[in-house]
Design an enzyme around this catalytic site. Structure first.
Site, mmCIF file in Angstrom:
data_model
loop_
_atom_site.group_PDB
_atom_site.id
_atom_site.type_symbol
_atom_site.label_atom_id
_atom_site.label_comp_id
_atom_site.label_asym_id
_atom_site.label_seq_id
_atom_site.Cartn_x
_atom_site.Cartn_y
_atom_site.Cartn_z
ATOM 1 N N TYR A 33 0.793 -1.098 -0.135
ATOM 2 C CA TYR A 33 -0.009 -0.069 0.046
ATOM 3 C C TYR A 33 0.705 1.294 0.080
ATOM 4 O O TYR A 33 2.064 1.162 0.117
ATOM 5 C CB TYR A 33 -1.074 -0.009 1.155
ATOM 6 C CG TYR A 33 -0.343 0.394 2.466
ATOM 7 C CD1 TYR A 33 -0.483 1.723 3.024
ATOM 8 C CD2 TYR A 33 0.655 -0.590 3.328
ATOM 9 C CE1 TYR A 33 0.346 1.902 4.174
ATOM 10 C CE2 TYR A 33 1.173 -0.020 4.472
ATOM 11 C CZ TYR A 33 1.017 1.073 5.036
ATOM 12 O OH TYR A 33 1.504 1.422 6.223
ATOM 13 N N ARG A 52 8.170 4.103 -4.808
ATOM 14 C CA ARG A 52 8.280 3.121 -3.842
ATOM 15 C C ARG A 52 7.453 1.991 -4.014
ATOM 16 O O ARG A 52 7.704 0.840 -3.599
ATOM 17 C CB ARG A 52 8.083 3.792 -2.512
ATOM 18 C CG ARG A 52 8.221 2.949 -1.270
ATOM 19 C CD ARG A 52 8.233 3.536 0.157
ATOM 20 N NE ARG A 52 7.061 4.233 0.229
ATOM 21 C CZ ARG A 52 6.959 4.846 1.455
ATOM 22 N NH1 ARG A 52 7.449 5.022 2.261
ATOM 23 N NH2 ARG A 52 5.578 5.420 1.669
ATOM 24 N N ARG A 101 -7.774 -21.054 -1.717
ATOM 25 C CA ARG A 101 -6.964 -20.793 -0.644
ATOM 26 C C ARG A 101 -5.738 -21.473 -0.684
ATOM 27 O O ARG A 101 -5.791 -22.828 -0.410
ATOM 28 C CB ARG A 101 -7.832 -20.515 0.800
ATOM 29 C CG ARG A 101 -6.794 -20.081 1.811
ATOM 30 C CD ARG A 101 -7.130 -19.984 3.338
ATOM 31 N NE ARG A 101 -6.510 -19.341 4.208
ATOM 32 C CZ ARG A 101 -5.438 -20.062 4.959
ATOM 33 N NH1 ARG A 101 -5.210 -21.308 4.700
ATOM 34 N NH2 ARG A 101 -4.762 -19.408 5.688
ATOM 35 N N LYS A 151 6.450 -1.900 1.671
ATOM 36 C CA LYS A 151 5.416 -1.392 2.441
ATOM 37 C C LYS A 151 4.044 -2.309 2.292
ATOM 38 O O LYS A 151 3.448 -2.058 1.335
ATOM 39 C CB LYS A 151 5.284 -0.180 1.861
ATOM 40 C CG LYS A 151 4.082 0.929 2.656
ATOM 41 C CD LYS A 151 4.201 2.143 2.346
ATOM 42 C CE LYS A 151 3.297 3.088 3.077
ATOM 43 N NZ LYS A 151 3.748 3.320 4.503
ATOM 44 N N GLU A 183 12.041 2.180 14.132
ATOM 45 C CA GLU A 183 11.028 3.414 13.732
ATOM 46 C C GLU A 183 10.103 3.169 14.494
ATOM 47 O O GLU A 183 9.734 2.589 15.401
ATOM 48 C CB GLU A 183 10.899 3.054 12.178
ATOM 49 C CG GLU A 183 10.058 1.810 12.132
ATOM 50 C CD GLU A 183 10.149 1.339 10.324
ATOM 51 O OE1 GLU A 183 10.264 2.387 9.731
ATOM 52 O OE2 GLU A 183 9.764 0.143 10.024
ATOM 53 N N LEU A 207 11.358 1.009 6.993
ATOM 54 C CA LEU A 207 10.595 1.384 5.703
ATOM 55 C C LEU A 207 11.427 2.595 5.243
ATOM 56 O O LEU A 207 11.773 3.520 5.927
ATOM 57 C CB LEU A 207 9.045 2.013 5.814
ATOM 58 C CG LEU A 207 8.448 2.261 4.855
ATOM 59 C CD1 LEU A 207 8.094 1.291 3.887
ATOM 60 C CD2 LEU A 207 6.986 3.020 5.258
#
Length: 287
Positions: A33, A52, A101, A151, A183, A207
Protein backbone atom coordinates in the site's frame (compact mmCIF):
# COMPACT_ATOMS: atom_id res chain seq x y z
CA UNK A 1 -23.28 12.21 -0.27
CA UNK A 2 -21.31 8.94 -0.19
CA UNK A 3 -17.57 8.91 -0.55
CA UNK A 4 -16.48 7.62 -3.95
CA UNK A 5 -13.86 4.88 -3.96
CA UNK A 6 -12.00 3.08 -6.73
CA UNK A 7 -12.13 -0.71 -7.03
CA UNK A 8 -10.51 -2.48 -9.96
CA UNK A 9 -11.50 -0.03 -12.66
CA UNK A 10 -14.77 1.23 -11.20
CA UNK A 11 -15.64 4.37 -9.24
CA UNK A 12 -18.28 3.42 -6.70
CA UNK A 13 -20.07 4.77 -3.62
CA UNK A 14 -18.22 3.30 -0.66
CA UNK A 15 -21.23 1.24 0.45
CA UNK A 16 -21.25 -0.53 -2.93
CA UNK A 17 -17.52 -1.32 -2.98
CA UNK A 18 -16.63 -5.01 -2.66
CA UNK A 19 -13.65 -7.32 -2.93
CA UNK A 20 -13.69 -11.09 -3.17
CA UNK A 21 -13.51 -13.21 0.00
CA UNK A 22 -10.75 -15.08 -1.84
CA UNK A 23 -8.60 -11.98 -2.30
CA UNK A 24 -5.11 -12.78 -1.03
CA UNK A 25 -4.82 -9.39 0.62
CA UNK A 26 -7.69 -10.44 2.88
CA UNK A 27 -6.51 -14.04 3.40
CA UNK A 28 -2.72 -13.65 3.55
CA UNK A 29 -1.93 -9.90 3.80
CA UNK A 30 -0.43 -10.52 0.36
CA UNK A 31 -0.34 -6.94 -0.77
CA UNK A 32 1.28 -3.53 -0.51
CA UNK A 33 0.00 0.00 0.00
CA UNK A 34 0.85 3.68 -0.18
CA UNK A 35 -0.61 6.83 1.36
CA UNK A 36 -0.22 10.15 -0.44
CA UNK A 37 -1.07 13.37 1.37
CA UNK A 38 -3.24 16.08 -0.17
CA UNK A 39 -2.74 19.76 0.66
CA UNK A 40 -4.78 22.45 -1.04
CA UNK A 41 -6.30 19.84 -3.32
CA UNK A 42 -2.87 18.77 -4.65
CA UNK A 43 -0.84 15.59 -4.18
CA UNK A 44 2.36 15.74 -2.11
CA UNK A 45 5.37 13.84 -3.53
CA UNK A 46 3.28 11.54 -5.72
CA UNK A 47 6.32 10.55 -7.75
CA UNK A 48 8.16 9.32 -4.66
CA UNK A 49 5.20 7.21 -3.58
CA UNK A 50 4.79 5.78 -7.09
CA UNK A 51 8.46 4.77 -7.21
CA UNK A 52 8.31 3.12 -3.79
CA UNK A 53 5.14 1.30 -4.82
CA UNK A 54 6.92 -0.07 -7.88
CA UNK A 55 9.79 -1.25 -5.68
CA UNK A 56 7.45 -2.97 -3.21
CA UNK A 57 5.61 -4.68 -6.05
CA UNK A 58 8.88 -5.86 -7.53
CA UNK A 59 10.13 -7.27 -4.23
CA UNK A 60 6.98 -9.41 -3.96
CA UNK A 61 6.84 -10.30 -7.66
CA UNK A 62 3.47 -8.56 -7.88
CA UNK A 63 2.20 -7.17 -11.18
CA UNK A 64 1.30 -3.48 -11.35
CA UNK A 65 -2.40 -3.31 -12.26
CA UNK A 66 -2.12 0.11 -13.96
CA UNK A 67 0.59 2.45 -15.24
CA UNK A 68 1.95 5.32 -13.17
CA UNK A 69 0.12 7.84 -15.36
CA UNK A 70 -3.14 5.94 -14.90
CA UNK A 71 -2.53 5.81 -11.15
CA UNK A 72 -2.02 9.57 -11.03
CA UNK A 73 -5.26 10.09 -12.96
CA UNK A 74 -7.14 7.91 -10.46
CA UNK A 75 -5.70 9.87 -7.53
CA UNK A 76 -6.71 13.18 -9.07
CA UNK A 77 -10.14 11.87 -9.99
CA UNK A 78 -10.83 10.73 -6.43
CA UNK A 79 -9.58 13.99 -4.92
CA UNK A 80 -11.92 15.91 -7.23
CA UNK A 81 -14.93 13.62 -6.83
CA UNK A 82 -14.66 13.68 -3.05
CA UNK A 83 -13.83 17.40 -2.87
CA UNK A 84 -10.72 16.77 -0.76
CA UNK A 85 -8.81 19.94 0.10
CA UNK A 86 -6.59 18.50 2.83
CA UNK A 87 -6.32 14.80 3.54
CA UNK A 88 -4.91 11.69 1.94
CA UNK A 89 -5.35 9.08 -0.74
CA UNK A 90 -4.86 5.43 0.26
CA UNK A 91 -4.04 2.82 -2.36
CA UNK A 92 -3.64 -0.92 -2.00
CA UNK A 93 -2.48 -3.53 -4.47
CA UNK A 94 -2.98 -7.22 -3.70
CA UNK A 95 -2.15 -10.36 -5.64
CA UNK A 96 -5.87 -10.71 -6.33
CA UNK A 97 -8.44 -13.45 -5.88
CA UNK A 98 -7.34 -17.02 -6.58
CA UNK A 99 -9.99 -19.72 -6.99
CA UNK A 100 -8.79 -21.53 -3.85
CA UNK A 101 -6.99 -20.63 -0.63
CA UNK A 102 -3.42 -21.84 -1.10
CA UNK A 103 -0.19 -20.60 0.46
CA UNK A 104 1.60 -20.89 -2.89
CA UNK A 105 1.28 -17.87 -5.18
CA UNK A 106 -1.27 -18.41 -7.95
CA UNK A 107 -0.18 -18.39 -11.58
CA UNK A 108 0.08 -14.68 -12.52
CA UNK A 109 -1.39 -15.49 -15.95
CA UNK A 110 -4.57 -16.69 -14.25
CA UNK A 111 -5.01 -14.12 -11.47
CA UNK A 112 -5.08 -10.35 -11.90
CA UNK A 113 -3.69 -7.99 -9.26
CA UNK A 114 -6.38 -6.08 -7.38
CA UNK A 115 -6.29 -2.29 -6.94
CA UNK A 116 -8.34 -0.20 -4.54
CA UNK A 117 -8.09 3.48 -3.61
CA UNK A 118 -10.03 5.75 -1.30
CA UNK A 119 -9.67 9.22 0.17
CA UNK A 120 -9.81 10.54 3.71
CA UNK A 121 -10.57 14.21 4.20
CA UNK A 122 -8.64 15.85 7.05
CA UNK A 123 -9.25 19.61 7.10
CA UNK A 124 -6.32 21.53 8.52
CA UNK A 125 -3.96 18.56 8.12
CA UNK A 126 -0.90 20.83 8.12
CA UNK A 127 -2.05 22.57 11.31
CA UNK A 128 -2.12 19.51 13.56
CA UNK A 129 -2.13 20.34 17.29
CA UNK A 130 0.52 17.63 17.79
CA UNK A 131 2.97 19.70 15.74
CA UNK A 132 2.68 22.48 18.30
CA UNK A 133 2.64 20.41 21.49
CA UNK A 134 4.74 17.43 20.42
CA UNK A 135 3.92 13.77 21.03
CA UNK A 136 4.88 11.33 23.79
CA UNK A 137 6.12 7.86 22.91
CA UNK A 138 6.90 4.58 24.64
CA UNK A 139 9.45 2.00 23.54
CA UNK A 140 8.40 -1.54 22.63
CA UNK A 141 10.17 -4.60 21.29
CA UNK A 142 10.21 -4.82 17.50
CA UNK A 143 8.95 -8.31 16.62
CA UNK A 144 7.86 -7.66 13.03
CA UNK A 145 9.02 -9.69 10.05
CA UNK A 146 12.42 -8.90 8.56
CA UNK A 147 11.44 -7.09 5.34
CA UNK A 148 10.16 -3.80 6.70
CA UNK A 149 11.53 -2.02 3.65
CA UNK A 150 8.56 -3.43 1.70
CA UNK A 151 5.41 -1.43 2.46
CA UNK A 152 3.13 -4.41 2.97
CA UNK A 153 -0.35 -4.45 4.48
CA UNK A 154 0.97 -6.57 7.39
CA UNK A 155 0.17 -3.91 9.98
CA UNK A 156 -1.14 -5.89 12.94
CA UNK A 157 1.87 -5.39 15.21
CA UNK A 158 2.15 -1.65 14.49
CA UNK A 159 -1.56 -1.43 15.36
CA UNK A 160 -0.89 -3.32 18.59
CA UNK A 161 1.96 -0.87 19.29
CA UNK A 162 -0.40 2.07 18.85
CA UNK A 163 -2.78 0.45 21.34
CA UNK A 164 0.05 -0.20 23.83
CA UNK A 165 0.85 3.51 23.68
CA UNK A 166 -2.80 4.48 24.04
CA UNK A 167 -3.19 2.19 27.06
CA UNK A 168 -0.16 3.89 28.62
CA UNK A 169 -1.73 7.30 28.01
CA UNK A 170 0.80 8.19 25.30
CA UNK A 171 0.62 8.95 21.60
CA UNK A 172 2.81 6.40 19.84
CA UNK A 173 5.52 3.78 20.20
CA UNK A 174 9.10 3.51 18.96
CA UNK A 175 10.18 -0.04 18.22
CA UNK A 176 13.51 -1.38 19.42
CA UNK A 177 15.51 -4.34 18.06
CA UNK A 178 18.86 -5.52 19.44
CA UNK A 179 18.95 -2.42 21.63
CA UNK A 180 18.53 -0.01 18.74
CA UNK A 181 15.50 2.03 17.65
CA UNK A 182 14.15 0.91 14.29
CA UNK A 183 11.18 3.24 13.70
CA UNK A 184 7.81 4.34 14.98
CA UNK A 185 4.64 2.34 14.38
CA UNK A 186 3.86 4.36 11.24
CA UNK A 187 6.75 6.80 10.95
CA UNK A 188 10.52 7.21 10.87
CA UNK A 189 12.29 8.25 14.09
CA UNK A 190 14.96 10.93 14.66
CA UNK A 191 16.93 12.55 17.45
CA UNK A 192 18.95 15.78 17.52
CA UNK A 193 22.10 16.10 19.64
CA UNK A 194 24.48 19.07 19.57
CA UNK A 195 22.90 20.22 16.32
CA UNK A 196 23.30 16.85 14.57
CA UNK A 197 20.20 15.09 13.20
CA UNK A 198 20.46 11.32 13.71
CA UNK A 199 18.17 8.75 12.09
CA UNK A 200 18.55 5.07 11.33
CA UNK A 201 20.27 4.22 8.06
CA UNK A 202 18.27 2.53 5.32
CA UNK A 203 18.12 -1.25 5.21
CA UNK A 204 15.59 -4.04 5.51
CA UNK A 205 14.95 -3.05 9.14
CA UNK A 206 12.93 0.10 8.36
CA UNK A 207 10.60 1.53 5.76
CA UNK A 208 12.33 3.80 3.25
CA UNK A 209 10.14 6.78 4.06
CA UNK A 210 9.27 9.19 1.26
CA UNK A 211 8.93 12.04 3.75
CA UNK A 212 12.20 10.89 5.35
CA UNK A 213 14.05 11.26 2.05
CA UNK A 214 12.64 14.73 1.46
CA UNK A 215 13.31 15.97 4.99
CA UNK A 216 16.92 14.75 4.97
CA UNK A 217 17.48 16.40 1.59
CA UNK A 218 16.05 19.68 2.87
CA UNK A 219 18.11 19.44 6.06
CA UNK A 220 21.34 19.04 4.11
CA UNK A 221 20.40 21.87 1.76
CA UNK A 222 19.89 24.04 4.87
CA UNK A 223 23.45 23.14 5.98
CA UNK A 224 22.21 20.98 8.87
CA UNK A 225 24.41 18.03 9.86
CA UNK A 226 22.87 14.58 9.37
CA UNK A 227 24.07 11.16 10.56
CA UNK A 228 22.32 8.03 9.31
CA UNK A 229 23.00 5.36 11.93
CA UNK A 230 21.20 3.37 14.63
CA UNK A 231 20.67 4.93 18.05
CA UNK A 232 19.47 3.61 21.40
CA UNK A 233 16.50 4.64 23.51
CA UNK A 234 18.91 5.91 26.19
CA UNK A 235 20.62 8.06 23.56
CA UNK A 236 17.22 9.36 22.52
CA UNK A 237 16.30 10.25 26.11
CA UNK A 238 19.54 12.22 26.39
CA UNK A 239 18.97 14.05 23.09
CA UNK A 240 18.26 17.75 22.73
CA UNK A 241 15.28 17.05 20.46
CA UNK A 242 13.43 14.18 18.83
CA UNK A 243 10.88 13.99 16.07
CA UNK A 244 9.12 11.73 13.59
CA UNK A 245 8.29 12.02 9.90
CA UNK A 246 5.55 10.44 7.81
CA UNK A 247 3.31 11.30 4.87
CA UNK A 248 0.48 12.41 7.17
CA UNK A 249 2.42 13.71 10.21
CA UNK A 250 5.01 15.55 8.06
CA UNK A 251 7.56 16.53 10.75
CA UNK A 252 6.21 16.18 14.29
CA UNK A 253 8.25 16.75 17.48
CA UNK A 254 8.61 14.06 20.16
CA UNK A 255 8.79 15.62 23.61
CA UNK A 256 8.81 12.54 25.86
CA UNK A 257 10.17 8.99 25.64
CA UNK A 258 9.19 6.37 28.24
CA UNK A 259 8.20 9.13 30.65
CA UNK A 260 11.46 11.06 30.26
CA UNK A 261 11.24 14.58 28.78
CA UNK A 262 13.39 15.06 25.68
CA UNK A 263 15.46 18.22 26.03
CA UNK A 264 13.23 20.91 27.50
CA UNK A 265 10.15 18.72 27.06
CA UNK A 266 8.83 21.05 24.37
CA UNK A 267 9.15 21.08 20.55
CA UNK A 268 12.68 22.04 19.55
CA UNK A 269 13.89 24.52 16.93
CA UNK A 270 15.32 21.94 14.50
CA UNK A 271 12.05 19.99 14.22
CA UNK A 272 10.04 23.18 13.95
CA UNK A 273 12.27 24.56 11.20
CA UNK A 274 12.28 21.30 9.25
CA UNK A 275 8.49 21.19 9.37
CA UNK A 276 8.32 24.74 8.00
CA UNK A 277 10.74 23.91 5.18
CA UNK A 278 9.04 20.63 4.34
CA UNK A 279 5.57 22.13 4.10
CA UNK A 280 6.78 25.12 2.09
CA UNK A 281 8.75 22.99 -0.40
CA UNK A 282 6.06 20.30 -0.65
CA UNK A 283 3.30 22.79 -1.39
CA UNK A 284 5.49 24.40 -4.06
CA UNK A 285 6.03 21.08 -5.87
CA UNK A 286 2.60 19.47 -5.29
CA UNK A 287 0.71 18.30 -8.37
Amino acid sequence: MSRIVYVNGDYLPEEDAKVSVFDRGFLFADGVYEVTSVLGGKLIDFDGHAKRLARSLGELDLAAPVTTDELLAIHRNLVERNDVTDGMVYLQVTRGAAPDRDFAFPDPDEVRSSLILFTQSKPGLADSPAAKTGIRVISIEDIRWGRRDIKTVQLLYPSMGKMMAKKAGKDDAWMVEDGMVTEGTSNNAYIVKDGVIVTRNLGTEILHGITRAAVLRFAREAQMRVEERPFTIEEAKDADEAFITSASAFVTPVVEIDGTPVGSGTPGPVAERLREIYLEESRATAI
